[in-house]
Design a protein around this motif. Structure first.
Motif, mmCIF file in Angstrom:
data_model
loop_
_atom_site.group_PDB
_atom_site.id
_atom_site.type_symbol
_atom_site.label_atom_id
_atom_site.label_comp_id
_atom_site.label_asym_id
_atom_site.label_seq_id
_atom_site.Cartn_x
_atom_site.Cartn_y
_atom_site.Cartn_z
ATOM 1 N N THR A 187 3.402 1.676 -5.203
ATOM 2 C CA THR A 187 2.716 2.584 -6.182
ATOM 3 C C THR A 187 3.359 2.332 -7.738
ATOM 4 O OG1 THR A 187 2.184 4.250 -4.852
ATOM 5 C CG2 THR A 187 2.632 4.848 -7.121
ATOM 6 N N VAL A 188 4.828 1.872 -7.286
ATOM 7 C CA VAL A 188 5.817 1.674 -8.649
ATOM 8 C C VAL A 188 5.318 0.359 -9.267
ATOM 9 C CG1 VAL A 188 7.964 1.313 -9.485
ATOM 10 C CG2 VAL A 188 7.619 2.973 -7.918
ATOM 11 N N ILE A 189 5.087 -0.557 -8.287
ATOM 12 C CA ILE A 189 4.516 -2.154 -8.861
ATOM 13 C C ILE A 189 3.570 -1.950 -9.562
ATOM 14 C CG2 ILE A 189 4.015 -4.314 -8.123
ATOM 15 C CD1 ILE A 189 5.815 -4.242 -5.828
ATOM 16 N N ALA A 190 2.431 -0.991 -8.882
ATOM 17 C CA ALA A 190 0.997 -0.679 -9.445
ATOM 18 C C ALA A 190 1.269 -0.101 -10.820
ATOM 19 C CB ALA A 190 0.057 0.196 -8.535
ATOM 20 N N LYS A 191 2.225 0.872 -11.177
ATOM 21 C CA LYS A 191 2.224 1.429 -12.527
ATOM 22 C C LYS A 191 2.540 0.306 -13.772
ATOM 23 C CE LYS A 191 6.381 2.995 -13.342
ATOM 24 N NZ LYS A 191 7.565 3.885 -13.671
ATOM 25 N N TRP A 192 3.556 -0.716 -12.957
ATOM 26 C CA TRP A 192 3.943 -1.689 -14.058
ATOM 27 C C TRP A 192 2.940 -2.527 -14.422
ATOM 28 C CZ3 TRP A 192 6.811 0.420 -17.348
ATOM 29 C CH2 TRP A 192 7.756 1.046 -16.710
ATOM 30 N N LEU A 193 2.161 -3.163 -13.342
ATOM 31 C CA LEU A 193 1.087 -3.813 -13.185
ATOM 32 C C LEU A 193 -0.185 -3.449 -14.193
ATOM 33 C CD1 LEU A 193 0.987 -5.652 -9.716
ATOM 34 C CD2 LEU A 193 2.054 -6.574 -11.909
#
Length: 493
Positions: A402-408
């Motif tokens: 979820t955190v990776i998705a936020k930045w991507l």
């Protein structure tokens, strides 16, 4: 103490988290509880700790059936857990943290600080820990904090200690010291439930293992009857032949450069560059300054000196929004504190960094948010039941995704990943690594901080090796050996 769980089941909103799971913990043993994120490990532990009540099945301690109504009952029965994200109070002393909520008092009702300090000192000596009872938690290393957490468990006279990812942030030296402590606990007639995604350490330190998958018991046996490959197959339901699926991409020209970075007491003389489509690794022992550099690049902290050049232009980053606007994002090792907001929904966390793009006249466009969240969920295979589900209710691996998705979602050009696979399972690690390969193939450049040498050697093109705030060397991974990297990270030339 002998522990036996029989046919334990637990459902959440129609989802079967555990289905008729049996689990046996022998006396004086170290038992690995294994499985991917979402396999049911956390649910099982929370049932043992009295946080959840099972929908079916029974719990037996020394052949007597028990009902664990709440955490206080669990503690009274001699069960204590050291969680991956355990709460510690930085401004309090070691003694105060160990006895928090469990103060010893004199006959007149006043707190007996002398007795508590003596008991703390005795506990720390038994664990062979070089820690003083009056030291503040903020002055301790991560390894020492683990020891305080273990001491906190033992103060309750725990016979069963549950350790959730105890080595996730430790150097190899600290890991070896923790192994010694765990074996000493076993000698003191304690039984350990050991949760870890690092299969090398499971093979080294554990006596027995149990594998869960999708809430079901897959395999339980003594550790000597298996090997790493078999454990991976049990956990994933298929063979995972390639944990480090590094793509062959053509690395292009330099895109990012850090020059003469310096911050008092943290790092100095930091000079390195990053090329387009490159994965640049940062390796070093805990305290080497890797994370501190990344926080300064991203604007969380400010360096005392130094410059950043991006695409041949000098840029100034004084706060994280400056970096984000330039196309530079940072995924923190501390996902709970700096990566996500647990009490917000998964949808809102994914869209948090692009609220301006998803709104008009300060009114959020919910359809845009759901469209972006759905695309990211599909891309990263985030397991979420519904969009309003709170992020804190996800497994560790899905929180990380979820955190990776936020930045991507911000469509960055430089992605800084600080321990991106910390505390996540084998298949999720492989998925993150595969995704990293796809990103560089699409033109992104990645800086990856990792304490796992196989991850550095398997995924990176070059590695920056650090020791006590200094860059010891920058090596081409294809020409570097693990022995050479470890020597440099230990301060040897």
């Amino acid at each position: 103490m002998k522990l036996e769980l029989k046919s334990i089941s637990k459902n959440f909103h129609g989802v079967k988290a555990l289905q008729n799971v049996d689990f046996q913990l022998k006396e004086n043993s170290i038992h690995a509880l294994l499985g991917e994120n979402g396999a049911g490990k956390s649910t099982l532990v929370k049932i043992l700790c009295g946080v959840y009540q099972p929908d079916g099945g029974s719990i037996h301690l020394n052949n007597q059936q028990q009902t664990i109504f709440n955490p206080a009952v669990s503690l009274s029965l001699g069960i204590s857990a050291i969680h991956q994200e355990s709460v510690m109070f930085d401004e309090l002393t070691v003694t105060e943290n160990i006895f928090i909520g469990n103060h010893l008092t004199k006959s007149n009702g006043l707190i007996d600080w002398a007795l508590m300090e003596n008991k703390t000192k005795q506990l720390l000596e038994e664990l062979e820990a070089n820690i003083e009872p009056n030291e503040k938690i903020k002055d301790l290393s991560i390894a020492q904090r683990h020891i305080v957490q273990i001491s906190r468990s033992l103060i309750h006279d725990a016979d069963i200690v549950i350790m959730d990812e105890p080595t996730a942030s430790l150097s190899q030296k600290e890991i070896n010291e923790l192994y010694t402590i765990i074996r000493n606990l076993k000698k003191q007639n304690k039984s350990i439930i050991f949760i870890s995604h690092k299969l090398d350490e499971v093979m080294e330190v554990c006596d027995d293992f149990t594998v869960l998958r999708d809430g079901e018991l897959i395999k339980s046996d003594v550790i000597s009857n298996t090997d790493k490959d078999q454990l991976i197959t049990h956990m994933a339901g298929r063979e995972v032949n390639q944990i480090f699926p590094k793509n062959n991409v053509t690395i292009e020209n330099e895109i990012f450069q850090v020059s003469n970075f310096y911050k008092k007491t943290q790092f100095k003389n930091i000079n390195f560059n990053l090329r387009k489509k490159e994965i640049l690794g940062f390796y070093g022992l805990v305290g080497s300054g890797r994370t501190e550099i990344m926080k300064s690049i991203f604007g969380i902290t400010k360096p005392d000196e130094g410059e950043i050049h991006f695409k041949d232009q000098k840029i100034t980053i004084t706060k994280p929004s400056d970096a984000i606007n330039q196309g530079i994002v940072y995924l923190s090792e501390e996902r709970q504190q700096l990566g996500m907001t647990g009490l917000m929904s998964v949808k809102d966390n994914i869209n948090m960094a692009i609220m301006d793009r998803n709104s008009q006249f300060y009114i959020m466009d919910t359809l845009k948010e759901i469209k972006n969240a759905s695309a990211m969920q599909e891309k990263l295979n985030i397991k979420v039941s519904y969009w309003s589900q709170l992020t804190q209710s996800l497994s560790g691996g899905n929180q990380q995704k979820t955190v990776i998705a936020k930045w991507l979602s911000t469509k960055p050009e430089v992605l800084i990943l600080d321990e991106p696979t910390k505390g996540i399972d084998v298949r999720s690690k492989s998925a993150v690594h595969e995704f990293m390969g796809e990103l560089v193939g699409e033109g992104m450049s990645i800086i990856m901080v990792s304490s796992e040498l196989p991850e550095i050697l398997g995924m990176c093109d070059r590695v920056v090796v650090m020791y006590k705030g200094l860059i010891k060397d920058i090596l081409d991974v294809k020409d570097a050996s693990s022995e050479q990297i470890v020597k440099l990270a230990s301060g040897e030339s």
